[in-house]
Design an enzyme around this catalytic site. Structure first.
Site, PDB file in Angstrom:
ATOM      1  N   HIS A  69      68.515 -40.123  41.187  1.00 47.53           N
ATOM      2  CA  HIS A  69      68.864 -40.699  39.841  1.00 47.53           C
ATOM      3  C   HIS A  69      70.080 -40.205  39.204  1.00 47.53           C
ATOM      4  O   HIS A  69      70.222 -39.836  37.941  1.00 47.53           O
ATOM      5  CB  HIS A  69      67.768 -40.470  38.763  1.00 47.53           C
ATOM      6  CG  HIS A  69      66.500 -41.142  39.261  1.00 47.53           C
ATOM      7  ND1 HIS A  69      65.236 -41.455  38.368  1.00 47.53           N
ATOM      8  CD2 HIS A  69      66.109 -41.929  40.401  1.00 47.53           C
ATOM      9  CE1 HIS A  69      64.616 -41.759  38.910  1.00 47.53           C
ATOM     10  NE2 HIS A  69      64.751 -41.966  40.246  1.00 47.53           N
ATOM     11  N   TYR A 111      66.784 -48.936  25.333  1.00 43.73           N
ATOM     12  CA  TYR A 111      66.192 -49.624  26.307  1.00 43.73           C
ATOM     13  C   TYR A 111      64.800 -49.466  26.875  1.00 43.73           C
ATOM     14  O   TYR A 111      64.450 -49.900  27.463  1.00 43.73           O
ATOM     15  CB  TYR A 111      67.128 -49.989  27.359  1.00 43.73           C
ATOM     16  CG  TYR A 111      68.196 -50.864  26.908  1.00 43.73           C
ATOM     17  CD1 TYR A 111      68.324 -52.185  27.205  1.00 43.73           C
ATOM     18  CD2 TYR A 111      69.504 -50.387  26.303  1.00 43.73           C
ATOM     19  CE1 TYR A 111      69.382 -52.882  26.745  1.00 43.73           C
ATOM     20  CE2 TYR A 111      70.421 -51.102  25.734  1.00 43.73           C
ATOM     21  CZ  TYR A 111      70.392 -52.261  25.795  1.00 43.73           C
ATOM     22  OH  TYR A 111      71.394 -53.214  25.351  1.00 43.73           O
TER      23      TYR A 111
END
Length: 461
Positions: free
Chosen positions: A239, A343
């Site tokens: 990630h 988000y």
């Protein structure tokens, strides 16, 4: 993979459900099954079925249970009609997953689109995982390989490894990642690349997403300067995010994943991870960034609440920045990045944990921006690009994204900011790592193992 089967049916009267009306069945699943299996049936069915997934298999599992895994029998509480209706709903979801399981092997040749045919031309062949590539104004390309190499391919197709590449942690999802040229590269020769930097902290190997800029002299890179370093450094190897993009105003955007620290990084503005950042070309902070450096907040942050964005491009008409990001199982997204916006990750998401357990009760939440598109099942999106040329009839201003998981190129047809249709291109070509539109207007696609870049040429061979 941990096998999970239906085990959370609560007895209610479900006789109103119509097997042909999946809108009603979806409500039943959401109300009665989501507590254990998450709110998205499409994500739930993306699994291996230990006891089979035929109509008979699912009916038997629900009706009689599976004592060895703690699944109770529901034959005394649910009518056969109700069980059959839920089986039909689940099987419809399974059918959607099966649409991505391409049976035919990839064979290079002529391909047919709605309004034209096309074929492939291989323009680069080297390495294993071409994570990113960029075009040079004088011709040729620079291509990163995640193993720690950057290649130069000149106008004649001759390829060589470059010097001046920094050491990186080429483990897991790390390595040398994205690469772009400065908007004024023809004059200053500046190149920017992201990578997973490595060091030791208290005897532990740690890494982070770093961006360097350097001068490209034809042989390699000189005058390397680190302009961005995501904090904190952690010991995970995944990630990293790492996609790079200059917008029309010359701002540099950088994606950074959550580094596997889901419950710590994305929602905390004191950390760089799980964010999209905006900096000036030298790494300094624009004066109008949304979060000032006060109370510990990171002033380079432009948006937050992200998991692992690995695709990013500018809409050719609006100039808006679009990204895609890896969600959990069933939670991959396309987003339009807005200044200062949250988000949602991990508070709101459509996906499940990889072991098929849920981690949030919220598909959406007030104050958090919903995605433009959710991919269910997850396609594991990679690089993305808007088609800004007239080379492909009917495709101008439409959106491409690579799929790592299902090994194809995804084409999204847009109506404004809404995805109204998707098409699967180059099925089973391999893990698509990046896609770009070249200065010649053609689509270029980077594919893994072996590392190669192909160009889509309209017309037959």
């Amino acid at each position: 993979m941990k096998y999970i089967i239906l085990s959370a049916f609560i007895f209610i009267s479900l006789n109103f459900v119509n097997a042909q009306n999946f809108e009603q069945a979806e409500k039943v699943f959401t109300l009665q099954c989501a507590a254990c299996h998450g709110g998205q049936m499409q994500a739930y069915v993306d699994r291996e079925w230990k006891y089979g997934s035929t109509k008979e298999d699912l009916f038997e599992t629900i009706k009689y249970g599976r004592a060895d895994v703690g699944m109770p029998a529901w034959d005394s509480l649910l009518t056969d009609n109700v069980i059959e209706e839920m089986v039909a709903y689940i099987q419809d979801g399974i059918k959607n997953v099966d649409n991505y399981k391409f049976k035919d092997e990839f064979v290079s040749g002529n391909f047919a689109a709605d309004k034209f045919s096309y074929h492939l031309d291989t323009v680069f062949m080297a390495g294993k995982i071409p994570w990113g590539f960029t075009f040079l104004p004088e011709g040729g390309m620079l291509v990163t390989d995640r193993s720690g190499t950057i290649y130069h391919t000149d106008q004649k197709g001759k390829t060589k490894e470059l010097t001046g590449v920094p050491a990186c942690r080429a483990e897991g999802q790390g390595g040398i990642l994205d690469i772009i040229v400065h908007p004024d590269h023809s004059k200053n020769k500046l190149v920017y690349f992201s990578y997973s930097a490595i060091k030791k902290e208290n005897g532990t190997t740690v890494s982070t997403t770093v961006v360097e800029r350097a001068v490209f002299d034809g042989k390699g890179f000189t005058k390397n300067e680190r302009i961005f370093e995501a904090l904190p450094w952690v010991n995970t190897t995944y990630h990293y995010g790492s996609r790079l993009l200059f917008d029309r105003n010359g701002y540099l955007f950088i994606t950074v994943g959550d580094r596997g620290k889901r419950d710590i990084h994305p929602q905390n503005l004191e950390y760089d991870c799980g964010k999209v950042h905006r900096v000036l070309e030298d790494g300094t902070i624009p004066s109008d960034n949304p979060f000032k450096k006060s109370n510990g907040t990171v002033s380079s942050v432009y948006s937050y609440g992200h998991r692992n964005p690995q695709g990013m491009d500018l809409h050719p008409v609006t100039g808006q920045i679009w990204t895609n990001e890896h969600g959990p199982r069933g939670g991959d997204e396309i987003n339009i990045i807005k200044k200062g916006v949250n988000y949602g990750w991990p508070i709101a998401s459509r996906g499940l944990n990889y072991n098929m357990t849920k981690y949030t009760d919220f598909l959406e939440k007030e104050g958090m921006e919903p995605a433009v598109l959710y991919w269910i099942p997850s396609i594991a999106p990679s690089g993305m690009a808007f088609i800004d040329s007239d080379k492909y009839p009917g495709w101008k201003n439409q959106l491409l994204a690579g799929s790592l998981r299902f090994k194809y190129l995804n084409l999204c047809f847009l109506n404004g900011n809404e995805v109204v249709k998707e098409e699967q291109l180059l099925k089973n070509i391999g893990r698509v790592r990046d896609v770009k539109i070249g200065p010649d207007g053609y689509i270029y696609v980077a594919v893994e193992n072996p590392g190669r870049i192909v160009r889509l040429i309209p017309g037959s061979k």
